[in-house]
Design an enzyme around this catalytic site. Structure first.
Site, PDB file in Angstrom:
ATOM      1  N   GLY B 208       0.831  -1.199   0.000  1.00 19.48           N
ATOM      2  CA  GLY B 208       0.000   0.000   0.000  1.00 19.48           C
ATOM      3  C   GLY B 208       0.866   1.248   0.000  1.00 19.48           C
ATOM      4  O   GLY B 208       1.980   1.253  -0.529  1.00 19.48           O
ATOM      5  N   SER B 209       0.356   2.271   0.690  1.00 14.96           N
ATOM      6  CA  SER B 209       1.006   3.580   0.584  1.00 14.96           C
ATOM      7  C   SER B 209       2.387   3.651   1.221  1.00 14.96           C
ATOM      8  O   SER B 209       3.115   4.609   0.981  1.00 14.96           O
ATOM      9  CB  SER B 209       0.105   4.644   1.212  1.00 14.96           C
ATOM     10  OG  SER B 209      -1.134   4.650   0.555  1.00 14.96           O
ATOM     11  N   THR B 210       2.757   2.640   2.055  1.00 15.55           N
ATOM     12  CA  THR B 210       4.115   2.698   2.602  1.00 15.55           C
ATOM     13  C   THR B 210       5.142   2.659   1.468  1.00 15.55           C
ATOM     14  O   THR B 210       6.247   3.150   1.601  1.00 15.55           O
ATOM     15  CB  THR B 210       4.397   1.513   3.548  1.00 15.55           C
ATOM     16  OG1 THR B 210       4.123   0.284   2.860  1.00 15.55           O
ATOM     17  CG2 THR B 210       3.552   1.582   4.801  1.00 15.55           C
ATOM     18  N   LYS B 212       5.069   4.349  -1.145  1.00 19.29           N
ATOM     19  CA  LYS B 212       5.282   5.695  -1.700  1.00 19.29           C
ATOM     20  C   LYS B 212       6.630   6.248  -1.244  1.00 19.29           C
ATOM     21  O   LYS B 212       7.203   7.125  -1.900  1.00 19.29           O
ATOM     22  CB  LYS B 212       4.146   6.634  -1.271  1.00 19.29           C
ATOM     23  CG  LYS B 212       2.849   6.326  -2.002  1.00 19.29           C
ATOM     24  CD  LYS B 212       1.674   7.088  -1.407  1.00 19.29           C
ATOM     25  CE  LYS B 212       0.360   6.643  -2.045  1.00 19.29           C
ATOM     26  NZ  LYS B 212      -0.810   7.092  -1.259  1.00 19.29           N
TER      27      LYS B 212
END
Lengths: 437, 475
Positions: B208-210, B212
């Site tokens: 997920g966004s980790t 990014k």
């Protein structure tokens, strides 16, 4: 230095070896060095000295190295057996005493061994009777499918051990008479000189006996040992290779035929060809568990071995008598245990000792003055060497594994007594051969 | 007759030579094959008789030890039970070995080189195993398990400067002592939720966004973007030919990257990923250790690979089937182990240098002498230090004022990033995650948390777990 003093000096390393070997096993087992190992060494040495004195008195000119070689072999065997089971080692030590007594008796009574020639047919019959004894109902005993043992009350023995000496005496005496006849050839076929048909008679008889042995006692190893000794004697007597070639051809043809028909022998051969076949490995009778474990034990030894008393012998089970991981470690597979604990170098040293023994035997044959003595010494040396080859070859998977003992090393009374008789005969022959004329 | 007797002796010499040759075949040339033969139980039996060394925590607490049983054989005990089943593993005669017990077997059984073992033999020394002193922290591990509660998932904590792993928790766990009972292993390997699986190293979670954070590193370190670059954050926005929405479909319009990370704006970072391109993304992912077995001292089979998993296996970022924009925000079939994600944060925390994660601090013999010390090892220089500093600041703002405030600690500024991979939007079932480090200015500890199939976002459920573990380790 006189031969006897040389013999005396050579006994010292044997005494030291047995002391050091016991000490090593003691340290391993009890983690403390009691003086019992010294006692063992001293008793062993004293027995050897006792025998030495008798040799000194009766056979002053006999070969000086044979007895010390046997003493070293015996001490290796005793230490290995002690390492397996101290009770067994005590029995083995008692057998050595019996063996030494028989040894002394033989050299005292048989100083003129040529009397043996007079009884050669009696001896031959006795030898054959000994061989078939294990098949006599009531006293015969089957071990692992082969008929090699006899039970007489509390004592059990392997008559084949004594039979081999009887048969060598007979053959030496018989071939002394007939060798001239055998040398004279029959018809020539091109460049090859064929033997006369009637001279093939004795060969056929002995071959028949060997095949009978195979079928009767179901042991390829003893059969090979007896027939090999016969061929060796035939070769020494005639110096003609054709007898050996014909004989070997007959033996392997016969062996091939009978192994296919005798179940037990076939099983041994299958196990030899593929010991890691899971079905053979798991088989309860005539399986390959023994030979596979023998190879695993040797692989564990490597170049230097795991050390005296270090080998893995039993499966851990917590109880007193755990199942052996290396079966028959005290008899048939003792060479695998030696390789495991003393490594390739130790095992090669033991083979070297046997080779030295054989070398002394053939040396005696060459020094001997008359044909019977030559044939007797060569025959005894050959049968001894072949026995070593058959058992060590079996344990190392060079040939199918069979149940003969490793002379002077394996546990077993009949083997020790018989081989001491063999030693006594060799020494007697050499005494005459080396005596100043 | 003498010459034939001599020839016969020569034959005997040859026969005996063949015996010695055959013996050397088994003792030397084919010994290795015989030892490896599956029918050969000698090695196992011999090892059972060796007092295996202990596995110790960082502070010396015993994680695994051997007790003497019947017949002079030893068997293994694990005093802390479930707490360190991962990553210590087990060692039992009939089910073999696992994890650290397997990887460090030579040390634990005192297997020395040939010269050493000959010396031992001559000096009559009994073979004994050495102790393995791990880098693991018992208190922090316990807190990690406490914080996980009955949620499935994993927590990894390590030192960014050394790669020493302080916490490696995988929930559910199992009691390795129970494996002594025959049949227990079979039950356990078939059990629901795979307790034998070390989720920290072989678990495959959508980050997920980790992820990014990695996209930000690639964007800034490659020089194509800066923290102040403004990118359009409208929602929905077409990425790779399909519309992509922000969380709650929030429309941010054009915003700078720092703010886009703080607010975790999907459309911005997907755009950045597409602009940076698959080849550059692939290069940075490999520098962080993606696509390789994750680096740690565990057996190969227990070290998973992170990357884009398509139906027919692992695919590189340049492959046509890979949606670079969605991978850049931690979706698009990207799967990573918690340890791999901890390594991402670790490189940022350590000025761009990635250290090799390790569970072993040193090997100590029975007399207390250090036999072997595991020195910190540099795996790669992932990014310039300036990039690491910039991305670290961006992550600090995530915890200060963005989605990761639940990870904030009193007294220590924390840098981090949350992640929420949505599995079932209707039921609100997610795979929440968090990566981060603290203190921001002098990083001492990196943490990665991944949870399976729970309600709540990374900021709501994963960040608080990371907070507790960091707190325990910084105290």
């Amino acid at each position: 230095m006189s031969p006897r003093n040389r013999e005396l000096l050579a006994l010292i390393p044997a005494g030291l070896l047995v002391t050091a070997g016991f000490a090593a096993v003691f340290i391993q087992q009890d983690e403390l060095l009691s003086n019992v190992s010294l006692t063992y060494g001293a008793i062993f040495l004293a027995l050897c000295f006792g025998a030495h004195v008798i040799v000194r008195m009766t056979l002053p000119h006999a070969d000086p190295y044979l007895f010390p070689i046997v003493a070293v072999l015996a001490s290796v065997g005793l230490v290995m057996i002690y390492r397996i089971d101290d009770e067994l080692a005590r029995e083995q030590a008692q057998w050595y005493v019996v063996g030494l007594v028989v040894f002394a008796a033989t050299i005292v009574w048989l100083r003129d061994y040529t009397v043996l020639e007079r009884y050669r047919y009696t001896i031959a019959l006795a030898g054959i009777a000994l061989l078939v004894l294990p098949r006599v109902p009531g006293i015969g005993a089957q071990v692992n499918g082969a008929y090699l043992g006899v039970n007489l009350g509390p004592v059990s023995f392997q008559p084949a051990e004594l039979a081999k000496i009887a048969i060598v005496i007979f053959l030496a005496s018989y071939l002394r008479d007939t060798r001239q006849v055998l040398v004279q050839g029959g018809r020539r076929l091109g460049r090859v000189q064929l033997p006369r048909l009637k001279d093939l008679g004795p060969l056929l008889v002995v071959w028949g006996a060997a095949m009978l042995l195979l079928v009767f006692i179901r042991d390829l190893g003893s059969s090979l040992m007896f027939f090999g000794a016969f061929l060796a004697l035939l070769y020494v007597a005639t110096s003609q290779l054709r007898w050996v070639v014909i004989g070997l051809g007959m033996f392997f043809t016969g062996a091939w035929f009978f192994t296919a028909t005798v179940g037990h022998v076939q099983g041994r051969i299958d196990a030899w060809r593929d010991p890691f076949d899971p079905q053979l490995y798991e088989a309860k009778v005539s399986g390959s568990y023994q030979i596979a474990q023998s190879l695993f034990a040797q692989a564990d030894g490597g170049l230097f071995g795991t050390g005296f008393g270090q080998a893995q012998l039993t499966l851990p089970c917590g109880a007193e008598n755990c199942p052996r991981i290396l079966p028959a470690a005290d008899t048939d597979l003792i060479y695998a245990l030696i390789t495991n604990e003393l490594g390739l170098f130790g095992a090669a040293a033991v083979i070297g000792l046997y080779l030295m023994f054989a070398q002394r035997g053939f040396k005696i044959a060459m020094l001997a003055g008359d044909a019977f003595s030559k044939l007797l010494a060569a025959g005894l040396a050959a049968v001894f060497a072949l026995q070593v080859f058959v058992i060590v070859g079996g344990v190392t998977k060079l040939i199918p594994l069979t149940g003969v003992t490793m002379p002077f090393v394996s546990y077993g009374g009949s083997s020790i007594v018989a081989n001491f008789v063999l030693l006594a005969l060799l020494l007697t022959v050499s005494n005459r051969a080396r005596a100043p004329r | 007759m003498n010459s034939s007797a001599f020839k016969l002796y020569a034959v005997i010499v040859l026969l005996f030579a063949s015996l010695v040759a055959q013996t050397s075949r088994w003792t030397v040339f084919e010994a290795e094959a015989l030892r490896d033969n599956s029918l050969n139980r000698r090695e196992l039996l011999a090892e059972q008789k060796i007092r295996r060394g202990r596995v110790l925590a960082r502070d010396g607490q015993v994680l695994a030890r051997s007790v003497e049983g019947r017949g002079g054989t030893f068997s293994r005990r694990y005093p802390l039970g479930e707490l360190f089943a991962h990553p210590v593993g087990y060692s039992f005669i009939d089910i073999s070995r696992y994890e650290l017990e397997q990887e460090r077997n030579d040390e634990l059984t005192g297997e020395r080189d040939d010269v050493g073992s000959i010396v031992d033999q001559l000096s009559g020394r009994e073979r004994e195993g050495d102790d393995v002193r791990t880098t693991l922290d018992v208190d922090a591990q316990r807190i990690a398990f406490g914080a996980l509660g009955d949620q499935r998932g994993s927590v990894v904590a390590m030192e960014p400067q050394t790669g020493r792993i302080r916490v490696m928790a995988s929930n559910p766990s199992y009691d390795p002592n129970a494996l002594r009972r025959s049949g227990a292993f079979k039950e356990l390997s078939g059990a629901a939720n795979s307790p034998l699986l070390n989720r920290a190293t072989v678990g495959r979670y959508p980050p997920g966004s980790t992820f990014k954070v990695l996209t930000a590193v690639a964007a800034i370190d490659s020089g194509e973007f800066s923290e102040n670059s403004v990118v359009d954050g409208s929602s929905p926005k077409t990425i790779s030919g399909a519309p992509l929405e922000n969380f709650s479909n929030a429309d941010y319009g054009p915003i700078p990257l720092t703010l886009a990370l703080t607010k975790s704006v999907n459309t911005v970072w997907a755009q950045v990923g597409v602009d940076v391109g698959g080849a550059t993304m692939q290069r940075y992912m490999e520098r962080f250790g993606f696509y390789d077995r994750v680096e740690v001292d565990l057996p190969d089979g227990q070290r998973g690979r992170s990357g884009v998993y398509k139906r027919d296996g692992l695919k590189r970022m340049t492959d046509d089937s890979v949606d670079v924009g969605r991978v850049a925000i931690g979706q698009g079939d990207l799967l990573a182990s918690p340890l791999q994600m901890a390594m991402v944060a670790s490189a940022v925390a350590n000025d761009g240098t990635l250290m090799k994660p390790t569970l072993t601090e040193r090997v100590v013999d029975r007399d207390g002498r250090t036999v072997e010390r595991v020195e910190p090892e540099e795996l790669s220089q992932v990014m310039r230090p300036a990039t690491a500093n910039t991305v670290g600041d961006m992550m600090a703002s995530v915890v200060r004022e963005g989605t990761g405030t639940a990870a904030a600690l009193a007294g220590f500024p924390v840098a981090g990033k949350t992640g929420t991979a949505e599995l079932n939007v209707a039921q609100g079932i997610n795979q929440p995650s968090f990566i981060g480090f603290a203190p921001r200015d002098d990083p001492k500890i990196v943490v990665a948390v991944s949870l399976e199939n729970v309600q709540g976002t990374g900021g709501e459920v994963a960040a608080p777990i990371a907070k507790q573990v960091m707190e325990a380790l910084l105290r």
